[in-house]
Design an enzyme around this catalytic site. Structure first.
Site, short mmCIF file in Angstrom:
data_model
loop_
_atom_site.label_atom_id
_atom_site.label_comp_id
_atom_site.label_asym_id
_atom_site.label_seq_id
_atom_site.Cartn_x
_atom_site.Cartn_y
_atom_site.Cartn_z
N CYS A 149 0.83 -1.20 0.00
CA CYS A 149 0.00 0.00 0.00
C CYS A 149 0.87 1.25 0.00
O CYS A 149 0.57 2.23 -0.69
CB CYS A 149 -0.94 -0.02 1.20
SG CYS A 149 -2.12 1.34 1.23
N GLU A 219 -4.07 -4.96 -4.15
CA GLU A 219 -4.05 -3.58 -4.63
C GLU A 219 -4.64 -3.49 -6.03
O GLU A 219 -5.46 -2.60 -6.32
CB GLU A 219 -2.61 -3.02 -4.61
CG GLU A 219 -2.09 -2.71 -3.22
CD GLU A 219 -2.84 -1.57 -2.55
OE1 GLU A 219 -3.31 -0.66 -3.25
OE2 GLU A 219 -2.97 -1.62 -1.32
#
Length: 234
Positions: A149, A219
């Site tokens: 992230c 993601e």
């Protein structure tokens, strides 16, 4: 491979752990840059409904991500690392409260509406995996799980910053993650991964790499979910 001067059981390699990690997700990162959600940010064609879905789900995600960072702080090897992760956890909550509120207002909504939006399947799966890994695993496992992230957003922000966007809303989002202050934070976490990975055994590094690849895949899935305006099928 261990060398004669190494600490018994630790991993010695001419490559840094971060290089090994990034090489493992290079195809995933390429797929992210090619995703229509990302390309739509820079050319301005991304529908605002898709971006709103992203902001709503990101509001849910960041609350659990802050918890994961707080756990990383608790397990950190040094006092400096404890303070850094604690600060990042606070910053994640601040981003949810401030930046998302601003984006929701510009999209004709409110922060309260984002909070009330249902948590989507991908968001639930991602945060559940993230928290389970940080709670149940070693510090290196948790660090590897939270790292994509940080790192992917920094790389995406840098890649998109040169192009920006004709849409002022998207240009603001790009500038946030291309900002040098954010890049500096990410470099600090990557350096910590190198430092911690150098002290780990090959088996520990392999386990951490598996978590890193998994959350990197999440993601991509997060942007895909926003692009499709994902909802629960039943």
């Amino acid at each position: 491979m261990e060398t004669s001067g190494s600490i018994p059981g630790t991993y010695q390699s001419s490559r840094s752990f971060s290089a090994e990690l990034w090489e493992a997700i290079t195809p995933i990162y390429t797929a992210i840059l090619d995703h229509p959600f990302i390309t739509g940010l820079t050319d301005g064609t991304l529908p605002h409904d898709a971006f709103r879905h992203f902001i709503e789900q990101d509001s849910h995600y960041l609350r659990d991500y802050a918890r994961a960072l707080a756990l990383c702080a608790a397990k950190s090897p040094t006092e400096d690392d404890v303070r850094a992760f604690a600060h990042d956890a606070v910053s994640a909550i601040a981003a949810e409260q401030e930046m998302h509120a601003e984006f929701m207002f510009q999209l004709g909504g409110s922060a309260e509406e984002a909070e009330k939006a249902p948590v989507g399947p991908t968001t639930r799966a991602y945060t559940s995996y993230l928290l389970a890994t940080v709670y149940g695993g070693s510090f290196l496992d948790g660090l590897a799980a939270v790292l994509p992230c940080y790192w992917i957003y920094a790389r995406v922000g840098t890649a998109l910053l040169a192009e920006s966007s004709p849409d002022a809303l998207y240009a603001r989002w790009i500038a946030t993650y291309g900002d040098q202050a954010f890049q500096s934070v990410v470099r600090r976490v990557v350096e910590l991964a190198d430092r911690t990975g150098a002290e780990a055994t090959p088996a520990q590094r392999a386990a951490a790499l598996g978590h890193f690849v998994t959350t990197a895949r999440y993601e991509w899935m997060f942007w895909e979910a926003a692009w499709r305006r994902e909802s629960w099928p039943v």
